[in-house]
Design a protein around this motif. Structure first.
Motif, PDB file in Angstrom:
ATOM      1  N   THR A  92      32.289  20.796 -69.448  1.00  0.00           N
ATOM      2  CA  THR A  92      31.034  20.110 -69.730  1.00  0.00           C
ATOM      3  C   THR A  92      29.915  21.083 -69.401  1.00  0.00           C
ATOM      4  OG1 THR A  92      31.284  19.126 -67.572  1.00  0.00           O
ATOM      5  CG2 THR A  92      31.671  17.675 -69.427  1.00  0.00           C
ATOM      6  N   ASP A 108      27.607  18.893 -75.735  1.00  0.00           N
ATOM      7  CA  ASP A 108      28.954  18.463 -75.338  1.00  0.00           C
ATOM      8  C   ASP A 108      29.743  17.902 -76.517  1.00  0.00           C
ATOM      9  OD1 ASP A 108      29.181  19.244 -72.753  1.00  0.00           O
ATOM     10  OD2 ASP A 108      28.455  17.350 -71.905  1.00  0.00           O
ATOM     11  N   ARG A 134      31.204  20.631 -78.582  1.00  0.00           N
ATOM     12  CA  ARG A 134      32.357  21.229 -77.898  1.00  0.00           C
ATOM     13  C   ARG A 134      33.580  20.306 -77.998  1.00  0.00           C
ATOM     14  NH1 ARG A 134      32.470  24.971 -73.731  1.00  0.00           N
ATOM     15  NH2 ARG A 134      30.230  24.766 -73.408  1.00  0.00           N
ATOM     16  N   ARG A 135      33.368  19.011 -77.777  1.00  0.00           N
ATOM     17  CA  ARG A 135      34.503  18.067 -77.821  1.00  0.00           C
ATOM     18  C   ARG A 135      35.115  18.007 -79.217  1.00  0.00           C
ATOM     19  NH1 ARG A 135      31.391  14.783 -74.602  1.00  0.00           N
ATOM     20  NH2 ARG A 135      30.749  13.540 -76.404  1.00  0.00           N
ATOM     21  N   ARG A 150      38.922  18.977 -80.162  1.00  0.00           N
ATOM     22  CA  ARG A 150      39.774  17.994 -80.860  1.00  0.00           C
ATOM     23  C   ARG A 150      40.392  18.620 -82.101  1.00  0.00           C
ATOM     24  NH1 ARG A 150      39.126  15.041 -85.189  1.00  0.00           N
ATOM     25  NH2 ARG A 150      36.948  15.560 -85.490  1.00  0.00           N
ATOM     26  N   ALA A 182      38.465  14.808 -70.024  1.00  0.00           N
ATOM     27  CA  ALA A 182      37.257  14.686 -70.838  1.00  0.00           C
ATOM     28  C   ALA A 182      36.991  15.996 -71.563  1.00  0.00           C
ATOM     29  CB  ALA A 182      36.073  14.322 -69.959  1.00  0.00           C
ATOM     30  N   ARG A 183      37.133  17.106 -70.849  1.00  0.00           N
ATOM     31  CA  ARG A 183      36.887  18.406 -71.470  1.00  0.00           C
ATOM     32  C   ARG A 183      37.835  18.661 -72.619  1.00  0.00           C
ATOM     33  NH1 ARG A 183      37.420  23.313 -67.881  1.00  0.00           N
ATOM     34  NH2 ARG A 183      39.295  22.211 -67.323  1.00  0.00           N
ATOM     35  N   GLY A 227      39.025  16.704 -74.680  1.00  0.00           N
ATOM     36  CA  GLY A 227      38.818  15.858 -75.854  1.00  0.00           C
ATOM     37  C   GLY A 227      39.966  14.902 -76.078  1.00  0.00           C
TER      38      GLY A 227
END
Ligand code: FAQ
Length: 338
Positions: free
Chosen positions: A2, A36, A39-40, A44, A333-334, A336
């Motif tokens: 993040t 963010d 990035r996610r 993914r 979370a990072r 994805g």
């Protein structure tokens, strides 16, 4: 990873610089600030792509021991190894976004990240090796050539090499099928039967229709995707129909015909319920593919441990500190995860 919290005014400036980079068509690089959500989305898509390359080794890999000659075995072995290499480039590209290959593998095995629907179909016939090269690698090329210009630098650079190799894979598949089509009636029937099974699932590789693709608009605005799912599907059909004619196979779609006005082939509607079921995990081979991947991962644990022990020993011999392998709390979370 993040992004570190920043002052609102500074964040505005960073966002403006990011937007300007995208608007100019320049590349975003790992050390640049990025939202963010961008990035996610990258994690993914790149992770799903990497998992597809690795799981995608299974359907053809099953034929290495049974390919009919030394030459065919050597070609197939090299092709399947190339797919492993593609997976590694892509996991490396993902690592530049702050997630490790180990984390991504865990998420795949836990069913929290996806891989391409196409690899959940069986390969009962040797002709499937040729059909996968021709149709599946052909679809992958249509999808991936535009990704060489994707906005994230490491992904685009990985794609350039991957596409060169996929073009070779497509030709080897076509050459195999052409050889079989010049053979006996039984061999020609094997090719036709294989094409009948793989045609519609190959069209589904491009994803749901644009109207039902929740990620497309955002990904295209960010320059991650350069074309919509339907545009690329059409490009694939237009490229493949003349190749099918040259090969002498019939594509199993009664609605397939040239549309003079559009300058494209019209084609029938894939079974979108089938795609949804395969993505959900209910395809013919989903359980088998994941189980095989899990077993290979467990069987390979000793190799990873030995490599890490060797790296640590070399680091202490050099006087450098062993790598920090602790996992941050926000890893899911990072990465994805779904
Ligand atoms: N299978 O909103 P969209 C290869 C998911 S490599 C499974 O349209 P997006 C080489 C999608 O993830 C083949 N899932 O999504 C080879 C999303 O779910 P999420 C792999 C699919 O990302 C050859 C949801 O549906 N290539 O073949 C599929 O904008 C021979 C909604 O969809 C790539 O990964 C599907 N077919 O567009 C190896 C290329 N379609 O994540 C061995 C890069 C959609 O929100 C042997 N990826 N979904 O939970 C892409 O271009 C895009 O990610 C798309 C999907 C076009 C696949």
């Amino acid at each position: 990873m993040t992004t570190t919290p920043v002052e609102p005014e500074r964040e505005e400036g960073l966002q403006a610089a990011f937007d300007a980079t995208i608007a100019r068509g320049d590349r975003v690089e790992p050390r640049d600030w990025m939202p963010d959500a961008y990035r996610r989305t990258l994690v993914r898509q790149i992770a799903q792509h990497a998992h597809s390359e690795i799981i995608g080794m299974q359907p053809e890999g099953a034929w290495i021991g049974r390919a009919p000659s030394l030459r065919r075995k050597a070609i197939l072995l090299a092709k399947v190894q190339d797919e492993a290499g593609h997976g590694l480039y892509l996991y490396s590209a993902c690592e530049t976004l702050g997630v490790s290959r180990a984390e991504l593998t865990e998420l795949l095995l836990a069913g929290r990240q996806k891989y391409s629907s196409i690899f959940n179909y069986p390969t009962p016939s040797y002709a499937d090796v040729g059909t996968i090269g021709w149709l599946v690698d052909g679809a992958a090329i249509c999808n991936q050539v535009p990704l060489c210009r994707t906005s994230y630098g490491p992904y685009g650079r990985a794609m350039i090499r991957v596409c060169k190799e996929e073009s070779f894979h497509q030709r080897q598949g076509y050459e195999l099928l052409m050889t079989m089509m010049r053979g006996t009636g039984e061999q020609r029937a094997m090719v036709q039967e294989s094409v009948d099974r793989f045609w519609w699932p190959s069209l589904m590789m491009f994803g749901p229709p644009d109207a039902d693709s929740p990620n497309s608009a955002r990904s295209m605005a960010w320059g991650i995707k350069r074309n919509s799912n339907d545009e690329l599907r059409q490009r694939f059909v237009d490229m493949t129909v003349p190749q099918a004619e040259a090969l002498g196979v019939t594509l199993p779609d009664p609605d397939l015909r040239w549309n003079e006005e559009r300058g494209h082939y019209d084609f029938g509607e894939p079974d979108w319920d089938e795609l949804a079921a395969v993505i959900r995990g209910d395809g013919p081979c989903n359980a088998q593919r994941l189980e095989h991947r899990r077993a290979a991962h467990e069987d390979g644990a000793w190799v990873r441990e030995a490599a890490l022990a060797f790296a640590d020993r070399s680091a202490s011999a050099d006087g450098t500190a062993p790598a920090d392998r602790s996992v941050p709390a926000d890893r899911s979370a990072r990465a994805g995860a779904r």
